[in-house]
Design a protein around this motif. Structure first.
Motif, mmCIF file in Angstrom:
data_model
loop_
_atom_site.group_PDB
_atom_site.id
_atom_site.type_symbol
_atom_site.label_atom_id
_atom_site.label_comp_id
_atom_site.label_asym_id
_atom_site.label_seq_id
_atom_site.Cartn_x
_atom_site.Cartn_y
_atom_site.Cartn_z
ATOM 1 N N ALA A 88 1.269 -1.414 -0.163
ATOM 2 C CA ALA A 88 0.535 -2.290 0.756
ATOM 3 C C ALA A 88 -0.967 -2.062 0.632
ATOM 4 O O ALA A 88 -1.758 -3.015 0.641
ATOM 5 C CB ALA A 88 1.002 -2.046 2.189
ATOM 6 N N PHE A 89 -1.378 -0.805 0.505
ATOM 7 C CA PHE A 89 -2.800 -0.479 0.358
ATOM 8 C C PHE A 89 -3.380 -1.104 -0.904
ATOM 9 O O PHE A 89 -4.445 -1.732 -0.876
ATOM 10 C CB PHE A 89 -2.994 1.039 0.338
ATOM 11 N N LYS A 92 -3.799 -4.870 -0.741
ATOM 12 C CA LYS A 92 -5.000 -5.284 -0.001
ATOM 13 C C LYS A 92 -6.249 -5.137 -0.866
ATOM 14 O O LYS A 92 -7.164 -5.969 -0.819
ATOM 15 C CB LYS A 92 -5.174 -4.445 1.260
ATOM 16 N N GLU A 93 -6.306 -4.058 -1.639
ATOM 17 C CA GLU A 93 -7.465 -3.793 -2.496
ATOM 18 C C GLU A 93 -7.635 -4.855 -3.568
ATOM 19 O O GLU A 93 -8.751 -5.221 -3.912
ATOM 20 C CB GLU A 93 -7.326 -2.419 -3.157
ATOM 21 N N SER A 95 -6.809 -7.973 -3.385
ATOM 22 C CA SER A 95 -7.064 -9.312 -2.823
ATOM 23 C C SER A 95 -8.507 -9.568 -2.594
ATOM 24 O O SER A 95 -9.351 -8.842 -2.345
ATOM 25 C CB SER A 95 -6.335 -9.494 -1.491
#
Length: 95
Positions: A88-89, A92-93, A95
């Motif tokens: 998930a981390f 996000k990075e 995107s």
């Protein structure tokens, strides 16, 4: 070479218990269980001599196996949660 069979403490106690039933034949019970009658006589003698402390250290106790499986499940669950959070981390990075 045939591998030596191991029997749990529970199996041994139940087998010996069957021999104590009225009209029970040790040789017939041993044959039904697929073990030698000498082995069943030895288990019976050991239970008579040592009582509750007999059959210690033979096979894997059910409680020990369950405890080991619970530890393994906890470890795998932590690993899964870590990898889910890391995915998930990094999602996000990017995107």
């Amino acid at each position: 070479m045939a591998q030596r069979r191991k029997f749990s403490e529970e199996f041994k106690r139940e087998a010996v218990g069957l021999t104590r039933l009225p009209g029970a034949s040790v040789s017939q019970i041993a044959q039904d269980l697929g073990i030698g009658s000498n082995l069943l006589f030895r288990w019976r003698r050991e239970l008579d001599v040592h009582g509750k402390r007999s059959f210690v250290g033979v096979g894997v106790a059910r409680d020990q196996e369950i405890l080991a499986l619970k530890r393994q499940l906890a470890r795998v669950t932590k690993e899964r949660d870590f990898l889910r959070d890391a995915a998930a981390f990094f999602a996000k990075e990017s995107s």
